[in-house]
Design a protein around this motif. Structure first.
Motif, PDB file in Angstrom:
ATOM      1  N   PRO A  21     146.197  67.976 110.002  1.00 49.85           N
ATOM      2  CA  PRO A  21     146.294  67.652 108.589  1.00 49.85           C
ATOM      3  C   PRO A  21     144.607  67.859 108.333  1.00 49.85           C
ATOM      4  O   PRO A  21     143.940  67.102 108.043  1.00 49.85           O
ATOM      5  CB  PRO A  21     146.411  66.333 108.624  1.00 49.85           C
ATOM      6  CG  PRO A  21     145.701  65.853 110.256  1.00 49.85           C
ATOM      7  CD  PRO A  21     146.181  66.981 110.914  1.00 49.85           C
ATOM      8  N   TYR A  22     144.449  69.091 107.949  1.00 49.03           N
ATOM      9  CA  TYR A  22     143.232  69.619 107.392  1.00 49.03           C
ATOM     10  C   TYR A  22     142.887  69.398 106.072  1.00 49.03           C
ATOM     11  O   TYR A  22     143.591  69.228 105.280  1.00 49.03           O
ATOM     12  CB  TYR A  22     143.003  71.197 107.526  1.00 49.03           C
ATOM     13  CG  TYR A  22     143.025  71.803 109.133  1.00 49.03           C
ATOM     14  CD1 TYR A  22     142.083  71.101 110.043  1.00 49.03           C
ATOM     15  CD2 TYR A  22     144.197  72.410 109.735  1.00 49.03           C
ATOM     16  CE1 TYR A  22     142.202  71.772 111.337  1.00 49.03           C
ATOM     17  CE2 TYR A  22     144.087  72.900 110.684  1.00 49.03           C
ATOM     18  CZ  TYR A  22     143.152  72.462 111.557  1.00 49.03           C
ATOM     19  OH  TYR A  22     143.120  72.962 113.064  1.00 49.03           O
ATOM     20  N   GLY A  23     141.635  68.797 105.642  1.00 51.65           N
ATOM     21  CA  GLY A  23     141.236  68.600 104.343  1.00 51.65           C
ATOM     22  C   GLY A  23     140.564  69.770 103.763  1.00 51.65           C
ATOM     23  O   GLY A  23     140.639  70.162 102.426  1.00 51.65           O
ATOM     24  N   VAL A  49     146.487  72.898 101.250  1.00 50.30           N
ATOM     25  CA  VAL A  49     145.205  72.576 101.625  1.00 50.30           C
ATOM     26  C   VAL A  49     144.193  73.824 101.145  1.00 50.30           C
ATOM     27  O   VAL A  49     144.554  74.931 100.852  1.00 50.30           O
ATOM     28  CB  VAL A  49     145.423  72.600 103.208  1.00 50.30           C
ATOM     29  CG1 VAL A  49     145.680  74.014 103.823  1.00 50.30           C
ATOM     30  CG2 VAL A  49     143.693  72.198 103.590  1.00 50.30           C
ATOM     31  N   PRO A  50     143.135  73.441 100.533  1.00 52.68           N
ATOM     32  CA  PRO A  50     142.273  74.185 100.095  1.00 52.68           C
ATOM     33  C   PRO A  50     141.723  75.493 100.975  1.00 52.68           C
ATOM     34  O   PRO A  50     141.630  75.046 102.314  1.00 52.68           O
ATOM     35  CB  PRO A  50     140.968  73.614  99.559  1.00 52.68           C
ATOM     36  CG  PRO A  50     141.421  72.044  99.369  1.00 52.68           C
ATOM     37  CD  PRO A  50     142.619  71.815 100.379  1.00 52.68           C
ATOM     38  N   ALA A  90     132.941  70.443  97.442  1.00 53.42           N
ATOM     39  CA  ALA A  90     133.750  70.231  96.161  1.00 53.42           C
ATOM     40  C   ALA A  90     135.094  70.438  96.326  1.00 53.42           C
ATOM     41  O   ALA A  90     135.870  69.566  95.850  1.00 53.42           O
ATOM     42  CB  ALA A  90     133.122  71.508  95.394  1.00 53.42           C
ATOM     43  N   HIS A  91     135.372  71.310  97.309  1.00 56.27           N
ATOM     44  CA  HIS A  91     136.927  71.605  97.443  1.00 56.27           C
ATOM     45  C   HIS A  91     137.520  70.348  98.232  1.00 56.27           C
ATOM     46  O   HIS A  91     138.603  69.861  98.001  1.00 56.27           O
ATOM     47  CB  HIS A  91     137.138  72.957  98.075  1.00 56.27           C
ATOM     48  CG  HIS A  91     136.965  74.119  97.501  1.00 56.27           C
ATOM     49  ND1 HIS A  91     137.544  74.543  96.378  1.00 56.27           N
ATOM     50  CD2 HIS A  91     135.950  75.058  97.541  1.00 56.27           C
ATOM     51  CE1 HIS A  91     137.482  75.734  95.897  1.00 56.27           C
ATOM     52  NE2 HIS A  91     135.999  75.927  96.486  1.00 56.27           N
ATOM     53  N   ILE A  92     136.836  69.845  99.018  1.00 58.39           N
ATOM     54  CA  ILE A  92     137.518  68.573  99.648  1.00 58.39           C
ATOM     55  C   ILE A  92     137.666  67.445  98.707  1.00 58.39           C
ATOM     56  O   ILE A  92     138.457  66.777  99.004  1.00 58.39           O
ATOM     57  CB  ILE A  92     136.356  68.460 101.174  1.00 58.39           C
ATOM     58  CG1 ILE A  92     136.670  69.287 102.099  1.00 58.39           C
ATOM     59  CG2 ILE A  92     136.960  67.027 101.551  1.00 58.39           C
ATOM     60  CD1 ILE A  92     135.624  69.098 103.368  1.00 58.39           C
ATOM     61  N   GLN A  93     136.674  67.205  97.939  1.00 60.17           N
ATOM     62  CA  GLN A  93     136.675  66.159  97.019  1.00 60.17           C
ATOM     63  C   GLN A  93     137.788  66.409  96.076  1.00 60.17           C
ATOM     64  O   GLN A  93     138.647  65.505  95.750  1.00 60.17           O
ATOM     65  CB  GLN A  93     135.172  66.105  96.234  1.00 60.17           C
ATOM     66  CG  GLN A  93     134.279  65.594  97.108  1.00 60.17           C
ATOM     67  CD  GLN A  93     133.075  65.604  96.622  1.00 60.17           C
ATOM     68  OE1 GLN A  93     132.771  66.307  95.189  1.00 60.17           O
ATOM     69  NE2 GLN A  93     131.925  65.044  97.129  1.00 60.17           N
ATOM     70  N   ARG A  94     137.923  67.670  95.485  1.00 59.52           N
ATOM     71  CA  ARG A  94     139.115  67.895  94.666  1.00 59.52           C
ATOM     72  C   ARG A  94     140.384  67.676  95.064  1.00 59.52           C
ATOM     73  O   ARG A  94     141.322  67.155  94.636  1.00 59.52           O
ATOM     74  CB  ARG A  94     138.968  69.518  94.193  1.00 59.52           C
ATOM     75  CG  ARG A  94     139.840  69.849  93.137  1.00 59.52           C
ATOM     76  CD  ARG A  94     139.841  71.289  92.841  1.00 59.52           C
ATOM     77  NE  ARG A  94     139.790  72.363  93.872  1.00 59.52           N
ATOM     78  CZ  ARG A  94     140.973  72.585  94.495  1.00 59.52           C
ATOM     79  NH1 ARG A  94     142.026  72.299  94.056  1.00 59.52           N
ATOM     80  NH2 ARG A  94     140.763  73.519  95.513  1.00 59.52           N
ATOM     81  N   TYR A  95     140.466  68.173  96.389  1.00 59.26           N
ATOM     82  CA  TYR A  95     141.807  68.091  97.253  1.00 59.26           C
ATOM     83  C   TYR A  95     142.225  66.536  97.349  1.00 59.26           C
ATOM     84  O   TYR A  95     143.273  66.142  97.220  1.00 59.26           O
ATOM     85  CB  TYR A  95     141.880  68.790  98.569  1.00 59.26           C
ATOM     86  CG  TYR A  95     143.137  69.062  99.375  1.00 59.26           C
ATOM     87  CD1 TYR A  95     144.288  69.258  98.728  1.00 59.26           C
ATOM     88  CD2 TYR A  95     143.100  68.732 100.436  1.00 59.26           C
ATOM     89  CE1 TYR A  95     145.711  69.101  99.198  1.00 59.26           C
ATOM     90  CE2 TYR A  95     144.463  68.673 101.312  1.00 59.26           C
ATOM     91  CZ  TYR A  95     145.636  69.171 100.541  1.00 59.26           C
ATOM     92  OH  TYR A  95     146.790  69.148 101.077  1.00 59.26           O
ATOM     93  N   VAL A 168     136.754  72.967  86.422  1.00 56.92           N
ATOM     94  CA  VAL A 168     138.110  72.873  87.392  1.00 56.92           C
ATOM     95  C   VAL A 168     137.767  72.853  88.871  1.00 56.92           C
ATOM     96  O   VAL A 168     138.262  72.040  89.608  1.00 56.92           O
ATOM     97  CB  VAL A 168     138.990  74.023  86.776  1.00 56.92           C
ATOM     98  CG1 VAL A 168     140.196  73.914  87.721  1.00 56.92           C
ATOM     99  CG2 VAL A 168     139.357  73.998  85.386  1.00 56.92           C
ATOM    100  N   TRP A 169     136.829  73.814  89.253  1.00 51.26           N
ATOM    101  CA  TRP A 169     136.560  73.818  90.676  1.00 51.26           C
ATOM    102  C   TRP A 169     135.593  72.770  91.143  1.00 51.26           C
ATOM    103  O   TRP A 169     135.541  72.595  92.495  1.00 51.26           O
ATOM    104  CB  TRP A 169     135.954  75.265  91.068  1.00 51.26           C
ATOM    105  CG  TRP A 169     136.901  76.331  91.229  1.00 51.26           C
ATOM    106  CD1 TRP A 169     137.239  76.947  92.416  1.00 51.26           C
ATOM    107  CD2 TRP A 169     137.658  77.093  90.433  1.00 51.26           C
ATOM    108  NE1 TRP A 169     138.264  78.085  92.139  1.00 51.26           N
ATOM    109  CE2 TRP A 169     138.388  77.989  90.896  1.00 51.26           C
ATOM    110  CE3 TRP A 169     137.921  76.880  88.977  1.00 51.26           C
ATOM    111  CZ2 TRP A 169     139.509  78.772  90.239  1.00 51.26           C
ATOM    112  CZ3 TRP A 169     138.678  77.815  88.164  1.00 51.26           C
ATOM    113  CH2 TRP A 169     139.403  78.761  88.848  1.00 51.26           C
TER     114      TRP A 169
END
Length: 218
Positions: A21-23, A49-50, A90-95, A168-169
Protein backbone atom coordinates in the motif's frame (compact mmCIF):
# COMPACT_ATOMS: atom_id res chain seq x y z
CA UNK A 1 22.53 -9.85 4.83
CA UNK A 2 21.28 -9.40 1.26
CA UNK A 3 19.32 -6.30 0.37
CA UNK A 4 15.55 -6.68 0.05
CA UNK A 5 15.12 -3.57 -2.11
CA UNK A 6 14.07 -4.18 -5.72
CA UNK A 7 17.08 -3.83 -8.03
CA UNK A 8 15.48 -4.63 -11.36
CA UNK A 9 12.38 -3.40 -13.12
CA UNK A 10 10.97 -6.92 -13.15
CA UNK A 11 11.38 -7.37 -9.38
CA UNK A 12 10.04 -3.89 -8.61
CA UNK A 13 6.86 -4.51 -10.54
CA UNK A 14 6.09 -8.21 -10.20
CA UNK A 15 7.16 -8.75 -6.59
CA UNK A 16 6.59 -5.42 -4.88
CA UNK A 17 4.40 -2.77 -6.51
CA UNK A 18 1.12 -4.70 -6.82
CA UNK A 19 1.17 -5.97 -3.24
CA UNK A 20 2.15 -3.01 -1.04
CA UNK A 21 0.00 0.00 0.00
CA UNK A 22 2.40 2.67 -1.16
CA UNK A 23 1.55 6.37 -0.85
CA UNK A 24 3.94 7.22 -3.68
CA UNK A 25 6.27 5.42 -6.07
CA UNK A 26 9.52 7.08 -7.16
CA UNK A 27 10.39 5.30 -10.37
CA UNK A 28 13.76 5.50 -12.11
CA UNK A 29 13.47 5.04 -15.87
CA UNK A 30 16.90 3.47 -16.21
CA UNK A 31 16.34 0.10 -14.56
CA UNK A 32 18.01 -3.19 -15.45
CA UNK A 33 15.65 -5.77 -16.88
CA UNK A 34 12.37 -4.21 -17.93
CA UNK A 35 12.69 -0.43 -17.94
CA UNK A 36 10.80 2.19 -15.98
CA UNK A 37 8.35 2.79 -18.81
CA UNK A 38 7.14 -0.83 -18.65
CA UNK A 39 6.97 -0.74 -14.85
CA UNK A 40 4.92 2.47 -14.98
CA UNK A 41 2.50 0.94 -17.45
CA UNK A 42 2.04 -2.14 -15.28
CA UNK A 43 1.51 -0.17 -12.08
CA UNK A 44 -1.05 2.14 -13.64
CA UNK A 45 -3.17 -0.78 -14.83
CA UNK A 46 -3.77 -1.80 -11.21
CA UNK A 47 -3.30 1.33 -9.11
CA UNK A 48 -3.77 5.10 -9.06
CA UNK A 49 -0.88 5.60 -6.63
CA UNK A 50 1.14 8.71 -7.60
CA UNK A 51 4.20 7.93 -9.73
CA UNK A 52 7.11 10.37 -9.72
CA UNK A 53 9.56 9.48 -12.47
CA UNK A 54 13.26 10.20 -12.06
CA UNK A 55 15.23 10.31 -15.27
CA UNK A 56 18.61 11.36 -16.60
CA UNK A 57 17.06 11.81 -20.03
CA UNK A 58 16.36 15.40 -20.96
CA UNK A 59 14.61 14.84 -24.29
CA UNK A 60 10.98 15.92 -24.31
CA UNK A 61 9.96 12.70 -26.05
CA UNK A 62 11.06 10.67 -23.02
CA UNK A 63 9.23 12.98 -20.62
CA UNK A 64 6.08 12.89 -22.71
CA UNK A 65 6.26 9.11 -23.03
CA UNK A 66 6.56 8.68 -19.26
CA UNK A 67 3.65 11.01 -18.58
CA UNK A 68 1.68 9.32 -21.33
CA UNK A 69 2.01 5.97 -19.58
CA UNK A 70 0.47 7.37 -16.41
CA UNK A 71 3.23 9.07 -14.42
CA UNK A 72 1.99 12.08 -12.46
CA UNK A 73 5.22 14.05 -12.60
CA UNK A 74 8.94 13.68 -13.25
CA UNK A 75 12.29 15.05 -12.21
CA UNK A 76 15.35 15.27 -14.42
CA UNK A 77 18.66 14.31 -12.82
CA UNK A 78 20.53 15.92 -11.23
CA UNK A 79 17.86 17.53 -9.04
CA UNK A 80 18.12 19.22 -5.68
CA UNK A 81 17.07 17.36 -2.53
CA UNK A 82 14.79 20.31 -1.70
CA UNK A 83 12.89 19.97 -4.97
CA UNK A 84 12.67 16.20 -4.59
CA UNK A 85 11.27 16.40 -1.05
CA UNK A 86 8.81 19.15 -2.03
CA UNK A 87 7.40 17.11 -4.89
CA UNK A 88 7.20 13.91 -2.90
CA UNK A 89 5.31 15.66 -0.09
CA UNK A 90 2.94 17.40 -2.51
CA UNK A 91 2.00 14.19 -4.31
CA UNK A 92 1.57 12.21 -1.09
CA UNK A 93 -0.66 14.94 0.36
CA UNK A 94 -2.74 15.15 -2.81
CA UNK A 95 -3.22 11.38 -2.89
CA UNK A 96 -4.13 11.35 0.81
CA UNK A 97 -6.79 14.02 0.19
CA UNK A 98 -8.27 11.95 -2.63
CA UNK A 99 -8.49 8.83 -0.47
CA UNK A 100 -9.91 10.79 2.48
CA UNK A 101 -12.58 12.31 0.22
CA UNK A 102 -13.48 8.86 -1.08
CA UNK A 103 -13.89 7.57 2.47
CA UNK A 104 -16.05 10.55 3.41
CA UNK A 105 -18.21 10.03 0.37
CA UNK A 106 -18.69 6.40 1.28
CA UNK A 107 -20.24 7.37 4.62
CA UNK A 108 -21.80 10.73 3.78
CA UNK A 109 -25.48 11.52 3.92
CA UNK A 110 -27.09 12.28 0.57
CA UNK A 111 -27.80 15.91 1.46
CA UNK A 112 -24.10 16.49 2.26
CA UNK A 113 -22.88 15.49 -1.19
CA UNK A 114 -21.61 18.36 -3.35
CA UNK A 115 -23.67 18.92 -6.51
CA UNK A 116 -22.04 17.91 -9.79
CA UNK A 117 -20.55 20.44 -12.21
CA UNK A 118 -22.65 20.55 -15.37
CA UNK A 119 -21.16 22.14 -18.48
CA UNK A 120 -23.26 21.54 -21.55
CA UNK A 121 -23.56 17.78 -21.90
CA UNK A 122 -20.58 17.15 -19.66
CA UNK A 123 -21.29 16.21 -16.03
CA UNK A 124 -18.44 16.18 -13.51
CA UNK A 125 -19.47 14.54 -10.25
CA UNK A 126 -16.78 15.69 -7.83
CA UNK A 127 -18.22 13.72 -4.91
CA UNK A 128 -18.17 10.40 -6.74
CA UNK A 129 -15.26 11.35 -9.02
CA UNK A 130 -17.16 10.39 -12.16
CA UNK A 131 -17.31 12.17 -15.49
CA UNK A 132 -20.06 11.49 -18.01
CA UNK A 133 -20.99 12.99 -21.35
CA UNK A 134 -24.37 12.19 -22.87
CA UNK A 135 -24.58 9.39 -20.31
CA UNK A 136 -21.28 7.85 -21.41
CA UNK A 137 -18.75 7.53 -18.60
CA UNK A 138 -15.29 8.93 -19.31
CA UNK A 139 -12.43 7.12 -17.58
CA UNK A 140 -9.91 9.63 -16.22
CA UNK A 141 -6.89 9.27 -13.97
CA UNK A 142 -6.91 11.11 -10.66
CA UNK A 143 -4.83 13.98 -12.03
CA UNK A 144 -6.86 14.23 -15.22
CA UNK A 145 -10.05 14.39 -13.15
CA UNK A 146 -8.68 17.10 -10.87
CA UNK A 147 -7.37 19.15 -13.77
CA UNK A 148 -10.67 18.94 -15.66
CA UNK A 149 -12.72 19.74 -12.56
CA UNK A 150 -10.56 22.74 -11.72
CA UNK A 151 -10.93 24.23 -15.20
CA UNK A 152 -14.66 23.45 -15.36
CA UNK A 153 -15.24 25.24 -12.05
CA UNK A 154 -13.89 28.44 -13.63
CA UNK A 155 -15.31 28.59 -17.18
CA UNK A 156 -13.92 31.34 -19.38
CA UNK A 157 -10.94 32.07 -17.11
CA UNK A 158 -7.48 31.54 -18.58
CA UNK A 159 -4.95 29.74 -16.39
CA UNK A 160 -1.28 29.55 -17.19
CA UNK A 161 0.53 26.21 -17.05
CA UNK A 162 2.37 27.47 -13.98
CA UNK A 163 -0.91 28.33 -12.23
CA UNK A 164 -2.37 24.92 -13.03
CA UNK A 165 0.77 23.19 -11.79
CA UNK A 166 0.48 25.07 -8.50
CA UNK A 167 -3.28 24.67 -8.07
CA UNK A 168 -3.76 21.07 -9.23
CA UNK A 169 -0.42 19.42 -8.54
CA UNK A 170 -0.04 21.40 -5.30
CA UNK A 171 3.51 22.47 -6.01
CA UNK A 172 4.86 25.99 -5.52
CA UNK A 173 7.75 25.44 -7.90
CA UNK A 174 7.20 26.05 -11.60
CA UNK A 175 6.75 22.74 -13.36
CA UNK A 176 7.92 21.80 -16.79
CA UNK A 177 5.37 22.76 -19.42
CA UNK A 178 5.28 19.18 -20.70
CA UNK A 179 3.66 17.94 -17.47
CA UNK A 180 0.55 20.09 -17.84
CA UNK A 181 0.51 19.88 -21.63
CA UNK A 182 0.49 16.07 -21.71
CA UNK A 183 -2.32 15.77 -19.15
CA UNK A 184 -4.42 18.33 -21.04
CA UNK A 185 -3.78 16.32 -24.20
CA UNK A 186 -5.02 13.12 -22.55
CA UNK A 187 -8.22 14.80 -21.37
CA UNK A 188 -8.87 16.08 -24.89
CA UNK A 189 -8.29 12.64 -26.40
CA UNK A 190 -10.95 11.22 -24.10
CA UNK A 191 -13.48 14.07 -24.38
CA UNK A 192 -13.08 15.74 -27.73
CA UNK A 193 -14.16 14.13 -31.05
CA UNK A 194 -11.56 16.35 -32.73
CA UNK A 195 -8.81 17.54 -30.33
CA UNK A 196 -7.73 20.08 -32.94
CA UNK A 197 -11.11 21.80 -32.55
CA UNK A 198 -11.82 21.45 -28.82
CA UNK A 199 -15.30 21.87 -27.40
CA UNK A 200 -14.36 21.96 -23.74
CA UNK A 201 -10.73 22.94 -23.07
CA UNK A 202 -9.36 25.73 -25.20
CA UNK A 203 -5.74 26.75 -25.66
CA UNK A 204 -5.06 30.47 -25.42
CA UNK A 205 -1.78 30.93 -27.24
CA UNK A 206 0.94 32.39 -25.07
CA UNK A 207 -1.31 32.41 -22.00
CA UNK A 208 -2.53 28.92 -21.07
CA UNK A 209 -5.83 27.06 -21.04
CA UNK A 210 -9.47 27.79 -20.25
CA UNK A 211 -12.71 25.84 -20.08
CA UNK A 212 -15.11 27.07 -22.76
CA UNK A 213 -17.93 29.27 -21.44
CA UNK A 214 -20.36 27.70 -23.89
CA UNK A 215 -19.33 24.04 -23.79
CA UNK A 216 -21.82 22.06 -25.80
CA UNK A 217 -22.03 19.70 -28.74
CA UNK A 218 -22.95 21.12 -32.09
Amino acid sequence: MPSTSPRTGDRAWRRRAPHAPYGLIVLDLMLPGIDGFAVCRGIRVQSEVPILMATAKREDIDKIRGLGLGADDYLVKPFSPYEFVARVKAHIQRYARIRAAARREGGAASDAVAPPIVRGELVIDTARRRVTERGREIALTNLEFELLAFLAQHPGIVFSREHLFTSVWGLDAVGDNATVMVHIGHIREKLEPDPAQPIYIETVRGAGYRFAEQARRG
